[in-house]
Design a protein around this motif. Structure first.
Motif, PDB file in Angstrom:
ATOM      1  N   LEU A 150       0.848  -1.185   0.000  1.00 35.05           N
ATOM      2  CA  LEU A 150       0.000   0.000   0.000  1.00 35.05           C
ATOM      3  C   LEU A 150       0.888   1.241   0.000  1.00 35.05           C
ATOM      4  CD1 LEU A 150      -2.734  -1.043   2.615  1.00 35.05           C
ATOM      5  CD2 LEU A 150      -2.935  -1.009   0.123  1.00 35.05           C
ATOM      6  N   PRO A 151       0.413   2.351  -0.537  1.00 37.12           N
ATOM      7  CA  PRO A 151       1.255   3.556  -0.618  1.00 37.12           C
ATOM      8  C   PRO A 151       1.578   4.132   0.753  1.00 37.12           C
ATOM      9  CG  PRO A 151      -0.999   4.068  -1.243  1.00 37.12           C
ATOM     10  CD  PRO A 151      -0.927   2.574  -1.119  1.00 37.12           C
ATOM     11  N   ALA A 152       2.737   4.768   0.842  1.00 35.48           N
ATOM     12  CA  ALA A 152       3.143   5.404   2.096  1.00 35.48           C
ATOM     13  C   ALA A 152       2.140   6.458   2.528  1.00 35.48           C
ATOM     14  CB  ALA A 152       4.530   6.022   1.948  1.00 35.48           C
ATOM     15  N   GLY A 153       1.453   7.072   1.552  1.00 35.77           N
ATOM     16  CA  GLY A 153       0.440   8.075   1.862  1.00 35.77           C
ATOM     17  C   GLY A 153      -0.769   7.501   2.583  1.00 35.77           C
ATOM     18  N   GLY A 154      -0.863   6.174   2.616  1.00 35.32           N
ATOM     19  CA  GLY A 154      -1.970   5.548   3.322  1.00 35.32           C
ATOM     20  C   GLY A 154      -1.727   5.385   4.810  1.00 35.32           C
ATOM     21  N   GLU A 155      -0.526   5.750   5.271  1.00 36.16           N
ATOM     22  CA  GLU A 155      -0.207   5.573   6.689  1.00 36.16           C
ATOM     23  C   GLU A 155      -1.177   6.304   7.620  1.00 36.16           C
ATOM     24  OE1 GLU A 155       4.032   5.043   8.700  1.00 36.16           O
ATOM     25  OE2 GLU A 155       3.574   7.165   8.356  1.00 36.16           O
ATOM     26  N   PRO A 156      -1.639   7.521   7.285  1.00 35.21           N
ATOM     27  CA  PRO A 156      -2.597   8.190   8.183  1.00 35.21           C
ATOM     28  C   PRO A 156      -3.896   7.411   8.386  1.00 35.21           C
ATOM     29  CG  PRO A 156      -1.616   9.782   6.690  1.00 35.21           C
ATOM     30  CD  PRO A 156      -1.179   8.431   6.216  1.00 35.21           C
ATOM     31  N   VAL A 157      -4.233   6.523   7.453  1.00 32.27           N
ATOM     32  CA  VAL A 157      -5.439   5.710   7.605  1.00 32.27           C
ATOM     33  C   VAL A 157      -5.300   4.776   8.810  1.00 32.27           C
ATOM     34  CG1 VAL A 157      -6.934   4.005   6.476  1.00 32.27           C
ATOM     35  CG2 VAL A 157      -5.892   5.838   5.131  1.00 32.27           C
ATOM     36  N   VAL A 158      -4.056   4.435   9.147  1.00 28.96           N
ATOM     37  CA  VAL A 158      -3.808   3.522  10.261  1.00 28.96           C
ATOM     38  C   VAL A 158      -4.085   4.208  11.600  1.00 28.96           C
ATOM     39  CG1 VAL A 158      -2.097   2.002  11.348  1.00 28.96           C
ATOM     40  CG2 VAL A 158      -2.035   2.373   8.864  1.00 28.96           C
ATOM     41  N   ILE A 159      -3.967   5.542  11.644  1.00 28.51           N
ATOM     42  CA  ILE A 159      -4.039   6.267  12.925  1.00 28.51           C
ATOM     43  C   ILE A 159      -5.337   6.005  13.688  1.00 28.51           C
ATOM     44  CG2 ILE A 159      -4.079   8.545  14.002  1.00 28.51           C
ATOM     45  CD1 ILE A 159      -2.117   9.499  11.880  1.00 28.51           C
ATOM     46  N   PRO A 160      -6.522   6.233  13.080  1.00 29.35           N
ATOM     47  CA  PRO A 160      -7.743   5.983  13.860  1.00 29.35           C
ATOM     48  C   PRO A 160      -7.921   4.517  14.223  1.00 29.35           C
ATOM     49  CG  PRO A 160      -8.262   6.550  11.578  1.00 29.35           C
ATOM     50  CD  PRO A 160      -6.816   6.818  11.758  1.00 29.35           C
ATOM     51  N   LEU A 161      -7.467   3.605  13.358  1.00 32.46           N
ATOM     52  CA  LEU A 161      -7.540   2.179  13.681  1.00 32.46           C
ATOM     53  C   LEU A 161      -6.636   1.858  14.865  1.00 32.46           C
ATOM     54  CD1 LEU A 161      -8.769  -0.548  12.783  1.00 32.46           C
ATOM     55  CD2 LEU A 161      -6.702  -0.898  11.404  1.00 32.46           C
ATOM     56  N   ALA A 162      -5.455   2.477  14.869  1.00 35.65           N
ATOM     57  CA  ALA A 162      -4.509   2.249  15.966  1.00 35.65           C
ATOM     58  C   ALA A 162      -5.052   2.777  17.291  1.00 35.65           C
ATOM     59  CB  ALA A 162      -3.167   2.915  15.644  1.00 35.65           C
ATOM     60  N   LEU A 163      -5.763   3.885  17.245  1.00 31.87           N
ATOM     61  CA  LEU A 163      -6.321   4.453  18.469  1.00 31.87           C
ATOM     62  C   LEU A 163      -7.530   3.668  18.972  1.00 31.87           C
ATOM     63  CD1 LEU A 163      -6.108   8.266  17.615  1.00 31.87           C
ATOM     64  CD2 LEU A 163      -4.798   7.070  19.374  1.00 31.87           C
ATOM     65  N   ALA A 164      -8.474   3.401  18.058  1.00 35.32           N
ATOM     66  CA  ALA A 164      -9.749   2.832  18.469  1.00 35.32           C
ATOM     67  C   ALA A 164      -9.718   1.325  18.633  1.00 35.32           C
ATOM     68  CB  ALA A 164     -10.831   3.209  17.452  1.00 35.32           C
ATOM     69  N   PHE A 165      -8.943   0.631  17.806  1.00 31.95           N
ATOM     70  CA  PHE A 165      -8.970  -0.831  17.828  1.00 31.95           C
ATOM     71  C   PHE A 165      -7.656  -1.406  18.332  1.00 31.95           C
ATOM     72  CE2 PHE A 165      -9.713  -5.000  15.455  1.00 31.95           C
ATOM     73  CZ  PHE A 165     -10.675  -5.434  16.362  1.00 31.95           C
ATOM     74  N   GLY A 166      -6.574  -1.127  17.632  1.00 28.62           N
ATOM     75  CA  GLY A 166      -5.276  -1.661  18.045  1.00 28.62           C
ATOM     76  C   GLY A 166      -4.878  -1.222  19.437  1.00 28.62           C
ATOM     77  N   GLY A 167      -5.167   0.016  19.788  1.00 29.68           N
ATOM     78  CA  GLY A 167      -4.795   0.521  21.096  1.00 29.68           C
ATOM     79  C   GLY A 167      -5.843   0.270  22.160  1.00 29.68           C
ATOM     80  N   LEU A 168      -7.028   0.830  21.981  1.00 31.57           N
ATOM     81  CA  LEU A 168      -8.054   0.791  23.020  1.00 31.57           C
ATOM     82  C   LEU A 168      -8.499  -0.635  23.348  1.00 31.57           C
ATOM     83  CD1 LEU A 168      -9.900   2.369  24.903  1.00 31.57           C
ATOM     84  CD2 LEU A 168     -11.559   2.541  23.014  1.00 31.57           C
ATOM     85  N   MET A 169      -8.740  -1.448  22.321  1.00 35.70           N
ATOM     86  CA  MET A 169      -9.234  -2.803  22.586  1.00 35.70           C
ATOM     87  C   MET A 169      -8.180  -3.666  23.287  1.00 35.70           C
ATOM     88  SD  MET A 169     -12.356  -2.874  21.806  1.00 35.70           S
ATOM     89  CE  MET A 169     -12.449  -1.132  22.252  1.00 35.70           C
TER      90      MET A 169
END
Length: 200
Positions: free
Chosen positions: A37-56
């Motif tokens: 996936l393009p490097a420009g897609g990295e910001p898409v990971v941020i909300p997933l990292a906060l809400a799912f990867g991190g919080l859960m």
């Protein structure tokens, strides 16, 4: 006088939630690190990292604490915090709240330190199901590759870390799938490599 019957309801296994939260987020970021996936897609990971990867994973760690599982508590709290660190690092840097332009190898060293934590947790998996052994093995090597890639500004190492991270995340998703499926069916339908109890 007859005592009232006590019904013991078995607790759900919080590792199912923790593993899929870790695995799904790791797979998405690893696809970026591997160049799929393009490097420009990295910001898409941020909300997933906060809400799912991190919080859960924080939730999973809290439930592991209630169950008295020191390993699960340490792992899920730690990697939940990792995803929050990663997300906040990107958010703060991209919004110019912090300046990491002169950080040099600091981010790479931080990744290596996460690898050290993972390596020490991996030692404990020698007594745990083999799926956890494989998850933590691939994870500490992934951190090593990404850390060295960042320190040396070596895209090949970072891409290798991305591909291995993809394997690690997939293993974690499989582990969650096994726990949920085996729980629902009431038997070991999906193997996780349970180790025999010593003395049994």
């Amino acid at each position: 006088m007859v005592d009232d019957e006590v019904i013991v309801v078995p607790a759900a296994n919080p590792a199912a939630l923790g593993l899929v939260a870790f695995g799904l987020t790791t797979v998405l970021l690893s696809l970026v690190n591997a160049g799929v996936l393009p490097a420009g897609g990295e910001p898409v990971v941020i909300p997933l990292a906060l809400a799912f990867g991190g919080l859960m994973q924080i939730f999973a760690g809290a439930f592991e604490f209630r169950l008295g599982n020191t390993f699960g508590m340490t792992a899920f709290f730690s990697y939940g915090a990792f995803w929050w660190w990663f997300a906040f690092l990107l958010l703060f840097a991209h919004n110019h709240w912090i300046d990491i332009s002169q950080a040099g190898p600091t981010v790479g060293v931080a990744l290596l330190l996460w690898g050290v934590l993972t390596l020490y947790l991996w030692i404990s998996t020698f007594r745990l199901p083999k799926i956890l052994f494989l998850i933590f093995l691939t994870l500490w090597v992934t951190f090593g590759l990404l850390g060295l890639g960042a320190i040396q500004a070596n895209p090949a190492l970072s891409h290798a870390g991305g591909w291995l991270g993809l394997v690690c995340g997939s293993l974690a998703i499989y582990g969650s799938f096994a726990i949920v499926t085996n729980s629902v069916f009431g038997r070991a339908l999906v193997p996780v490599g349970e180790r025999p109890v010593l003395g049994a």
